[in-house]
Design an enzyme around this catalytic site. Structure first.
Site, PDB file in Angstrom:
ATOM      1  N   GLU A  33      41.057  45.457  42.637  1.00 36.26           N
ATOM      2  CA  GLU A  33      40.854  45.374  41.197  1.00 36.26           C
ATOM      3  C   GLU A  33      41.305  46.678  40.560  1.00 36.26           C
ATOM      4  O   GLU A  33      41.279  47.731  41.201  1.00 36.26           O
ATOM      5  CB  GLU A  33      39.387  45.083  40.877  1.00 36.26           C
TER       6      GLU A  33
ATOM      7  N   CYS B 173      40.722  37.997  40.037  1.00 39.13           N
ATOM      8  CA  CYS B 173      41.141  38.395  41.385  1.00 39.13           C
ATOM      9  C   CYS B 173      42.619  38.097  41.506  1.00 39.13           C
ATOM     10  O   CYS B 173      43.026  36.948  41.664  1.00 39.13           O
ATOM     11  CB  CYS B 173      40.337  37.620  42.434  1.00 39.13           C
TER      12      CYS B 173
END
Length: 255
Positions: free
Chosen positions: A111, A2
């Site tokens: 992402e 992340c």
């Protein structure tokens, strides 16, 4: 992993979800990146029986954990993520995992789909039900050589579930609301007691929305970076960055 996330809820909404007292108003943040300040919620001091005061406290920390034993920050990788599978044993994280577990409120994260080892299509990943989510985090106070202290933190990651697996092999650890107290309780809950919380989110918890390459640049901070990509603008591969010796494949260098 992340490496970018967002927190677009109001201060009141965030405080209510996290079970903390009032927090100062803050603007919606659509593109939070490592080294920037992030909100972390930790267990507060014990309250007397019958007290109505919250037993959790919010604080701002630099996103990028620095263990207390680091001597030269220039040669140390920027630990914005911590692999949950090894957080209890790895030297960089084990003290924080035992004594300073935290929650990171977020509206979702970004992402990138990997294509030949390079960044491809970007995705905005958010809870299907809407609202906020809490990522598992670790906090560490770092004393700089000059004597000043800096609070730092990392987000724990785990294997991706089916919602994210086609994009990336890792995802942030999500702590459900009913587990907030147990995760934050570092007085009576050792790392082995909360290991069951370090798992992928349930199937269909998240939805992944393709977005344009605007999110690639930290300078882009408006809501337009979360708009669905119509296919007109695909993310452009970034030039490979130079890495410091010993840097983890899922981390960035510090300076």
């Amino acid at each position: 992993m992340c490496g970018r996330f967002a927190l677009t809820a109001t201060a009141d909404q965030t405080a209510a979800f996290m079970g903390i007292g009032e927090v100062e108003e803050f603007p919606a943040r659509y593109n939070i990146a490592p080294t920037q300040p992030i909100m972390m919620v930790l267990s507060g001091p014990p309250q007397p029986p019958g007290s109505n005061l919250p037993d959790r406290q919010a604080m701002l920390v630099r996103w990028g954990l620095l263990p207390s034993w680091v001597k030269d920050t220039r040669a140390f990788p920027l630990l914005f993520n911590a692999r949950s599978e090894e957080a209890a044993t790895k030297a960089s994280f084990r003290t924080a995992m035992r004594h300073r577990r935290a929650l990171v409120p977020a509206s979702g994260f970004y992402e990138w789909q990997q294509a030949g080892g390079k960044k491809g299509q970007a995705y905005w990943v958010r809870p299907k039900r809407g609202g906020l989510v809490a990522f598992a985090g670790l906090m560490e106070a770092y004393a700089e050589p000059g004597g000043s202290e800096m609070d730092t933190g990392a987000i724990l990651t785990t294997s991706a579930n089916a919602d994210i697996g086609h994009i990336h092999q890792r995802m942030p650890v999500v702590i459900e609301e009913q587990d907030f107290s147990r995760w934050l309780d570092c007085r009576s809950q050792e790392p082995r007691d909360v290991a069951d919380l370090l798992k992928p989110a349930e199937p269909d918890f998240f939805e992944a929305i393709p977005v344009s390459s605007l999110v690639n640049k930290v300078a882009n901070t408006g809501p337009e970076i979360q708009e669905r990509d119509t296919g007109e603008a695909l993310a452009q591969p970034e030039k490979p960055k130079r890495r410091k010796p010993g840097a983890d494949d899922d981390q960035m260098t510090l300076f």
